[in-house]
Design an enzyme around this catalytic site. Structure first.
Site, mmCIF file in Angstrom:
data_model
loop_
_atom_site.group_PDB
_atom_site.id
_atom_site.type_symbol
_atom_site.label_atom_id
_atom_site.label_comp_id
_atom_site.label_asym_id
_atom_site.label_seq_id
_atom_site.Cartn_x
_atom_site.Cartn_y
_atom_site.Cartn_z
ATOM 1 C CG ASN A 115 -1.978 1.070 1.166
ATOM 2 O OD1 ASN A 115 -1.770 2.116 0.573
ATOM 3 N ND2 ASN A 115 -3.119 0.811 1.802
ATOM 4 C CG ASP A 116 2.636 2.420 -3.757
ATOM 5 O OD1 ASP A 116 1.865 1.768 -4.474
ATOM 6 O OD2 ASP A 116 3.861 2.316 -3.790
ATOM 7 C CB SER A 117 -1.607 5.680 -0.121
ATOM 8 O OG SER A 117 -1.559 5.895 -1.523
#
Length: 782
Positions: free
Chosen positions: A470-472
């Site tokens: 999850n990059d965010s």
């Protein structure tokens, strides 16, 4: 000059009986699913197709518009701009009327207006005022160029005199300093050369050329004169005033373009065909050589045939047959998911090349083209640092300290060996990133796992760093104290794969050491990350829980539940599955977290600042949905896996393409989540997503249960009950396996009776034949 006139012309439209309308109101697949015919040319959003080779890519919509570019390292050399890219105009000389046959700006009542989207090509067809226009565009296997074939036909009863204007905008206009710019017509090219002769330019590709086989009557090189300073492409000044184009070159111009005018006299039923090429080059000589090659007799036909043969070869390695009511799933499995995976393994997400992205895509692509995957594995491993961590992405480089890259190495390497039996890849030498050190692929695998297993936080879990899959969630662990539950689960999965691999090569003691670390990580997950009825998302640098019932937002995350099942950390996987269905299911699919963040939190990261239901903040993120499908199969829930599949595919009857905006032939990265009451269910970004690879593997390896193992081909289906009979053709290590799976009792899982060439098989792994052969496999669930 090469000018082909054909007579008479058969302009009858395709027989509708050969089309199967299984994707709503936008159009239909052709009979084999190998192309899609768009008939609704003004859908909710543009419908994209990607055309590419290893160096050059075009992203075009149903009108043929959209950007194209080459990437040399960190620099992107653009050919066509996003807007004002490719247009044609036809002018009837008798009436003076003109129109754009590929764009139809005024939405005039064309008799025919449709686009056929194929694998590596698109064909736009229109018919208006007795003139039929056909434009095929493709990117050849080699070169920074687009190839166009145009056919103009007189479908009326009387002769026609026509002007054709071929328009190509240029992205060279977007580069710095227009004083470098010049555009001119070149006789030897029979086209326009647009140049940006910049000082100290980072690429050799300074020139955009547009050439044609047509006899050029006139030309234009700038929109200042063609469109007009205050005009628009719908009604260009040059066409509105009539007459020929001015045939003037241009300089110091920020609106350079290439427009070639040709004239044709067509009798009733006659057609004219011309070829064009638009490309990037280092200079005129290269441009002229490219045009000469493309315009050689038979080149277009042979190149298109070669592209089709290449795609067909990897496509035929695995073919499935599903019940009639699930033809959409069959077409996606046999055709379109493979095309998306192929795009991903070559171009990753197109705007950059990501380690996790390519590694996941090649883990799926290995069953389709194993010979290309070893090179891609090593290519990615060159972006692994000596410490074991990897770059998140490159071209351009992203140095943010994401930490999930190592978790994708072993699955890719093990998948390659299982598919090919080639253990020698483990001994290949690959250099580390920004280092003189070179090591074996096996060493890269182990250093990656050591990086994850040896850097744990206060709860014994893997450090979060700058983020995981999850990059965010990119603010929770930057102080190297925060801990990621998902990354810990993924590390367990990869570590156990490494243990199995080490056992295979006789390193049992090392395997036991890794197994102990994985077991300890699993114990700590159960003890520290369990929140009463589900697994947490993680702990921040400040010790705060994420994904807990005590939180105001994002109390439950999808991936930590599905990967608890995949990693076998969950003590009651069925209960976790039930929770997912109860709390995270929606008409559009499964949301990534719930409820969505509604206020920013710097201890979490950018996800908390996103709009409701957008990207990782409560959207239906289909990559996560594909993880869920695999988890469903792991616990024998074939019906849930099927329902998940239906919601991910664009033909979801509750959210079809005409509502979602998704291409009927591509899976979307996400659907905006139901908490977004303004645009919930909309698909904003398709094609470029890891969903395709996981969904393909989910259908073939988990639902149909046909997957490669070190010793052979395992058969372990998990079916929706209505799949009473399905089949798989699978090429594996030189042999062809024709597999029929019978489900007479309409089960999800069952006791398997497997017969191989008539003989009852003990177990569920079919050994690799000693010689290449065709193997008939009959499977029955009881």
């Amino acid at each position: 000059m090469d000018l082909t006139v054909n007579t008479p012309l058969d302009v009858s439209s395709a027989d509708d009986s050969t089309l199967q309308s299984i994707s709503g109101a936008l159009g239909s697949f052709t009979e084999t699913g190998a192309s899609y015919l768009i008939r609704e040319m003004y859908p909710k959003r543009p419908l994209r197709n990607f055309l590419w080779n290893d160096d050059f890519i075009a992203n075009i919509d149903q009108f043929g518009n959209g950007p194209s570019w080459n990437r040399e390292g960190e620099f992107e050399s653009k050919l066509c701009p996003k807007e004002r890219g490719r247009l044609f105009y036809l002018r009837d000389l008798e009436s003076g009327e003109y129109w754009s046959p590929n764009r139809n700006f005024d939405r005039s009542g064309f008799d025919v207006f449709e686009t056929e989207v194929g694998l590596g090509w698109s064909k736009i067809v229109s018919e208006h005022r007795g003139i039929r226009f056909e434009w095929t565009i493709f990117v050849p296997r080699v070169g920074n160029r687009e190839c166009w074939k145009v056919v103009v036909s007189n479908t009326g009863d009387a002769p026609k005199e026509l002007d054709l204007f071929a328009y190509s905008g240029s992205a060279l206009n977007d580069l710095e300093h227009s004083a470098y710019n010049h555009a001119k017509f070149v006789d030897s090219l029979n086209g326009v050369l647009i140049s940006h002769n910049a000082y100290n330019f980072p690429s050799t590709l300074k020139h955009h050329y547009v050439a044609t086989t047509a006899e050029v009557r006139a030309y234009e090189t700038t929109n200042r004169r063609f469109v007009g300073v205050y005009g628009n492409l719908n009604k260009p000044d040059a066409l509105s005033r009539g007459g020929d184009l001015e045939s003037i070159d241009t300089s110091f111009d920020t609106d350079m373009t290439a427009i070639l005018q040709s004239r044709y006299s067509l009798k009733a039923g006659e057609s004219v065909e011309l070829r064009m090429v638009s490309g990037l080059a280092s200079g005129l000589d290269e441009a002229a050589r490219s045009a000469a090659e493309v315009f050689a007799d038979g080149w277009f036909e042979s190149e298109q045939a070669a592209i089709a043969a290449g795609i067909g070869r990897f496509a035929e390695r695995i073919e499935v047959s599903l019940p009639q009511e699930d033809k959409e799933a069959e077409f996606f499995t046999n055709v379109w998911l493979k095309q998306q995976i192929s795009l991903g393994k070559t171009w990753a997400r197109t705007y950059t090349r990501g380690f996790r992205d390519i590694m996941q895509d090649i883990t799926a692509f290995v069953s389709l083209e194993p010979e290309s995957v070893a090179e891609r594995i090593c290519y990615c491993l060159e972006r692994q640092r000596p410490c074991g961590n990897t770059l998140r992405q490159w071209e351009p480089i992203d140095l943010h300290p994401y930490r999930d890259g190592p978790a994708w190495i072993v699955p890719a390497v093990a998948g390659y060996i299982k598919e090919t039996g080639d253990f020698s890849i483990l001994e290949r030498q690959v250099t580390y990133y920004e280092s003189d050190e070179s090591a074996t692929v096996l060493d890269h695998c182990q250093r990656g796992m050591d990086f994850l297993l040896d850097h744990l936080g206060a709860h014994g879990l893997c450090l979060w760093g700058g983020g995981d899959w999850n990059d965010s969630l990119n603010g929770a662990g930057l102080q190297m104290k925060g801990e990621s539950v998902w990354l810990s689960q993924a590390t367990i999965v990869a570590t156990r794969m490494l243990c199995e691999l080490l056992e295979r090569i006789g390193s049992s003691d090392t395997a036991a050491q890794y197994a102990n670390k994985a077991d300890t990580l699993a114990v700590d997950l159960r003890a520290e990350a369990w929140d009463g009825d589900h697994f947490l998302c993680g702990f921040t640098d400040w010790g705060e829980k994420v994904g807990a019932r005590e939180n105001k937002y994002a109390q439950v995350f999808l991936n930590m539940q599905t990967w608890a099942i995949l990693s076998e950390v969950a003590e009651d996987p069925e209960a976790l599955s039930d929770l997912i269905e109860k709390e995270l299911n929606s008409d559009f699919g499964y949301v990534l977290n719930k409820p969505s963040f509604r206020e920013g939190d710097d201890h979490i990261g950018r996800v908390s600042y996103f709009e409701l239901g957008a990207y990782e903040n409560g959207s239906v993120y289909n990559h996560g949905g594909a993880f869920k499908l695999v988890a469903d199969c792991k616990i024998g829930r074939g019906q849930l896996a099927y329902e998940t599949l239906r919601k991910i595919l664009p033909g979801n009857p509750v959210n079809p393409p005409q509502v979602s905006g998704c291409e009927p032939y591509a899976v979307s990265n996400m659907y905006l989540g139901p908490e977004n009451d303004l645009r919930g269910g909309e698909a904003l970004m398709s094609w470029i997503t890891g969903t395709a690879g996981w969904l393909f593997r989910g259908v073939v390896e988990d639902m149909l249960g046909v997957r490669a193992e070190y010793d052979g081909l395992r058969i372990d289906p998990c079916l929706p009950p209505h799949w009473d009979g399905v089949s798989v053709r699978r090429e594996f290590r030189g042999s062809v396996f024709n597999i029929r799976i019978n489900n007479p009792d309409m089960l999800e899982k069952g006791t398997l009776e497997i017969r191989v060439d008539g003989a009852l098989l003990e177990g569920d792994v079919i050994p690799v034949p000693t010689t290449e052969s065709t193997v008939c496999v009959e499977v029955t669930l009881h």
